[in-house]
Design a protein around this motif. Sequence first.
Motif, PDB file in Angstrom:
ATOM      1  N   CYS A  46      -0.319   6.372   6.130  1.00 17.74           N
ATOM      2  CA  CYS A  46       0.613   5.742   7.064  1.00 17.74           C
ATOM      3  C   CYS A  46       0.416   6.300   8.475  1.00 17.74           C
ATOM      4  CB  CYS A  46       2.050   5.925   6.590  1.00 17.74           C
ATOM      5  SG  CYS A  46       2.655   7.606   6.593  1.00 17.74           S
ATOM      6  N   GLU A  47       0.927   5.590   9.442  1.00 10.76           N
ATOM      7  CA  GLU A  47       0.726   5.955  10.839  1.00 10.76           C
ATOM      8  C   GLU A  47       1.376   7.291  11.186  1.00 10.76           C
ATOM      9  OE1 GLU A  47      -1.064   5.595  14.366  1.00 10.76           O
ATOM     10  OE2 GLU A  47      -1.273   4.194  12.710  1.00 10.76           O
ATOM     11  N   LEU A  78      -9.394  -2.009   1.772  1.00  6.49           N
ATOM     12  CA  LEU A  78      -8.736  -1.352   0.647  1.00  6.49           C
ATOM     13  C   LEU A  78      -8.889  -2.160  -0.640  1.00  6.49           C
ATOM     14  CD1 LEU A  78      -5.460  -0.198   2.418  1.00  6.49           C
ATOM     15  CD2 LEU A  78      -7.342   1.245   1.668  1.00  6.49           C
ATOM     16  N   CYS A  98       0.987   5.421   0.908  1.00  5.97           N
ATOM     17  CA  CYS A  98       0.375   6.527   1.633  1.00  5.97           C
ATOM     18  C   CYS A  98       0.016   7.630   0.639  1.00  5.97           C
ATOM     19  CB  CYS A  98       1.345   7.051   2.689  1.00  5.97           C
ATOM     20  SG  CYS A  98       0.715   8.462   3.617  1.00  5.97           S
ATOM     21  N   LEU A 103      -8.092  -3.851   7.416  1.00  7.04           N
ATOM     22  CA  LEU A 103      -7.762  -2.689   6.598  1.00  7.04           C
ATOM     23  C   LEU A 103      -7.397  -3.115   5.176  1.00  7.04           C
ATOM     24  CD1 LEU A 103      -7.273   0.330   6.276  1.00  7.04           C
ATOM     25  CD2 LEU A 103      -4.949  -0.040   7.127  1.00  7.04           C
ATOM     26  N   ALA A 104      -6.637  -4.187   5.040  1.00  6.11           N
ATOM     27  CA  ALA A 104      -6.263  -4.680   3.710  1.00  6.11           C
ATOM     28  C   ALA A 104      -7.496  -5.135   2.938  1.00  6.11           C
ATOM     29  CB  ALA A 104      -5.262  -5.818   3.841  1.00  6.11           C
ATOM     30  N   VAL A 128       0.849  -1.187   0.000  1.00  3.22           N
ATOM     31  CA  VAL A 128       0.000   0.000   0.000  1.00  3.22           C
ATOM     32  C   VAL A 128       0.885   1.237   0.000  1.00  3.22           C
ATOM     33  CG1 VAL A 128      -1.993  -1.056   1.112  1.00  3.22           C
ATOM     34  CG2 VAL A 128      -0.189  -0.107   2.517  1.00  3.22           C
ATOM     35  N   HIS A 130     -11.601   3.889  -0.774  1.00  7.12           N
ATOM     36  CA  HIS A 130     -10.859   4.080   0.471  1.00  7.12           C
ATOM     37  C   HIS A 130      -9.373   4.213   0.163  1.00  7.12           C
ATOM     38  CE1 HIS A 130     -14.138   3.149   3.332  1.00  7.12           C
ATOM     39  NE2 HIS A 130     -14.633   2.545   2.273  1.00  7.12           N
ATOM     40  N   THR A 131      -8.696   5.072   0.892  1.00 14.46           N
ATOM     41  CA  THR A 131      -7.275   5.302   0.680  1.00 14.46           C
ATOM     42  C   THR A 131      -6.507   4.965   1.945  1.00 14.46           C
ATOM     43  OG1 THR A 131      -7.539   7.612   1.303  1.00 14.46           O
ATOM     44  CG2 THR A 131      -7.635   7.102  -1.048  1.00 14.46           C
ATOM     45  N   TYR A 132      -5.204   4.750   1.792  1.00 14.15           N
ATOM     46  CA  TYR A 132      -4.332   4.383   2.911  1.00 14.15           C
ATOM     47  C   TYR A 132      -3.503   5.591   3.324  1.00 14.15           C
ATOM     48  CZ  TYR A 132      -0.466   2.292   5.443  1.00 14.15           C
ATOM     49  OH  TYR A 132       0.469   1.992   6.393  1.00 14.15           O
ATOM     50  N   HIS A 172      -0.837  10.027   9.860  1.00 13.85           N
ATOM     51  CA  HIS A 172      -2.072  10.054  10.645  1.00 13.85           C
ATOM     52  C   HIS A 172      -1.839  10.757  11.979  1.00 13.85           C
ATOM     53  CE1 HIS A 172      -5.411   8.493  13.093  1.00 13.85           C
ATOM     54  NE2 HIS A 172      -6.064   8.497  11.949  1.00 13.85           N
ATOM     55  N   LEU A 198       1.096  -4.579   4.220  1.00 13.81           N
ATOM     56  CA  LEU A 198       0.051  -5.019   5.140  1.00 13.81           C
ATOM     57  C   LEU A 198      -0.177  -6.513   4.942  1.00 13.81           C
ATOM     58  CD1 LEU A 198      -2.717  -2.276   4.748  1.00 13.81           C
ATOM     59  CD2 LEU A 198      -1.115  -2.522   6.609  1.00 13.81           C
TER      60      LEU A 198
END
Length: 68
Positions: free
Chosen positions: A34-35, A24, A5, A20-21, A3, A30-32, A38, A14
């Motif tokens: 990264c932590e 997606l 970001c 989440l995977a 994935v 839906h978009t990803y 976020h 993932l």
Amino acid sequence: MRVKCVICDRIDHLEDNLPLAKKLRNRPIHTYMCESCHERIAQNTAARIETGNFRFYRTTLEMDKDFI
């Protein structure tokens, strides 16, 4: 599953069986994110809320007062 970001273009991996995977994979809208991106956005939003100049446009004024 690989994935990317949407903000920093970092590529992460993932596990295929994570919720989440699956989200997606099954819903391309839906978009990803990264932590690290976020967390950075959450901190900036919290700082803007604390200034008092932040307004939620999707809620009523009474709901905004309850939130703050």
